[in-house]
Design a protein around this motif. Structure first.
Motif: not given
Length: 336
Positions: A119-122, A128-134, A145-150
């Motif tokens: 399960l991935y959480v983007f 505020w918005s996150y840029d995390t990939i969980i 990982g991280s998204l290119p933008n929040r």
């Protein structure tokens, strides 16, 4: 993101679409499905028959949670907002309700879905918005990982592109800009692979999204002007273009959308332009764009998590017309 604040200084709660400030949830199973059933049968064979059944409730009242289903048809809820704080809980809600993991940080309004067994959480966030990939696995959740933008307020649905199974992320917000770009993510080797598939005519937060026969339908959402959209767009990899298909009876955001067979999309609940949630269940013919009310939810509801397994949709959490958060879980059965 709404100004839903507060990092909890206490113990992080185990909740799907989780948050802080909620007591730790036990793994006790909830009682079986309640007998209540809500049903409306359409009078024309072109419209789907929709039935709504109640399932065991979430351990906490939540809005802004995300639902996702794995290959076995088990449904999970991720994060959420209690009305006071965001949570960290990841709940399995079918076949039994139990907390399976904690997000590294409290979050709501994330995009979530399964890529293979994980399960991935983007994105998501709090004030505020996150840029995390969980990545979430039973008993563990970690930032990978991280998204290119929040990114928050986006929608994720399962999709198959060029024979590859993955997730399609649509809409959302980075704190300033409303997202127009729809991206497809899949796992290739050990890495996430991203492709831009299309661009919406306008950026949207909280759209309702569903897919059938390779076509993707995007209904309503909040626009950059601050108003709500009444547009329904459709995109197909065959034509590779976004076109306007229909106009909703009223503008909506934070609704749920499901595919009812190959001929209809069902749009349930959502906030109207007056800020009040609706209990209406609409069906839209995917060829003509004709729209008809085919049922009602047990209660007016918006900002809920939703996902689909076969011909069955699932709705959990959300905000009621009273303004209170919701713990109900509903099963939406759809037949042509």
């Amino acid at each position: 993101m709404k100004q839903r604040f507060m990092w909890s200084t206490g113990v992080l709660v185990l909740a799907l679409i989780g948050g802080c400030g909620v007591g730790t949830t036990s793994n006790n199973q909830h009682p079986g499905p309640r007998p209540s059933t809500f049903q409306t049968r359409s009078t024309s064979p072109q419209w789907p028959v929709v039935r709504v059944q109640s399932l065991p409730t979430l351990p906490v009242h939540l809005l802004g949670n995300s639902l996702a289903a794995n290959a076995q048809g088990q449904v999970f809820s991720v994060g959420g907002y209690t009305g006071a704080v965001s949570v960290t809980n990841v709940f399995q809600i079918t076949p039994n309700v139990q907390n399976i993991a904690n997000l590294p940080v409290p979050s709501h309004d994330a995009a979530a879905g399964f890529l293979g067994p994980d399960l991935y959480v983007f994105g998501g966030g709090q004030s505020w918005s996150y840029d995390t990939i969980i990545r979430v696995r039973p008993g563990a959740a970690e930032i990978v990982g991280s998204l290119p933008n929040r990114l928050s307020d986006a929608v994720s649905i399962p999709y198959v592109y060029n024979g590859q199974r993955g997730l399609l992320l649509i809409g959302g917000y980075d704190g300033k800009i409303f997202n127009r770009v729809a991206k497809f993510v899949s796992v290739q080797g050990r890495h996430l692979h991203w492709q831009t598939l299309f661009t919406l005519p306008e950026g949207l937060r909280y759209p309702a999204v569903a897919s059938t026969n390779g076509k993707v339908f995007i209904a309503g959402g909040q626009t950059a002007s601050g108003g709500l959209s009444d547009d329904v767009y459709v995109w197909s990899s065959g034509s590779n273009e976004v076109r306007h298909l229909a106009t909703l009876p009223s503008a909506l955001d934070k609704a749920a959308a499901f595919a009812a067979g190959s001929m209809s999309i069902v749009i349930a609940g959502g906030n109207r332009a007056d800020g009040q949630p609706t209990d209406e269940i609409l069906a839209m013919n995917v060829k003509t764009g004709a729209i008809k009310q085919v049922g009602k939810l047990p209660s007016a509801l918006a900002d809920m998590g939703y996902t689909q397994v076969g011909s069955v949709g699932y709705i959990a959490g959300g905000v009621l017309s009273s303004g209170q958060t919701n713990s109900e879980v509903w099963k939406v059965l759809m037949g042509e």
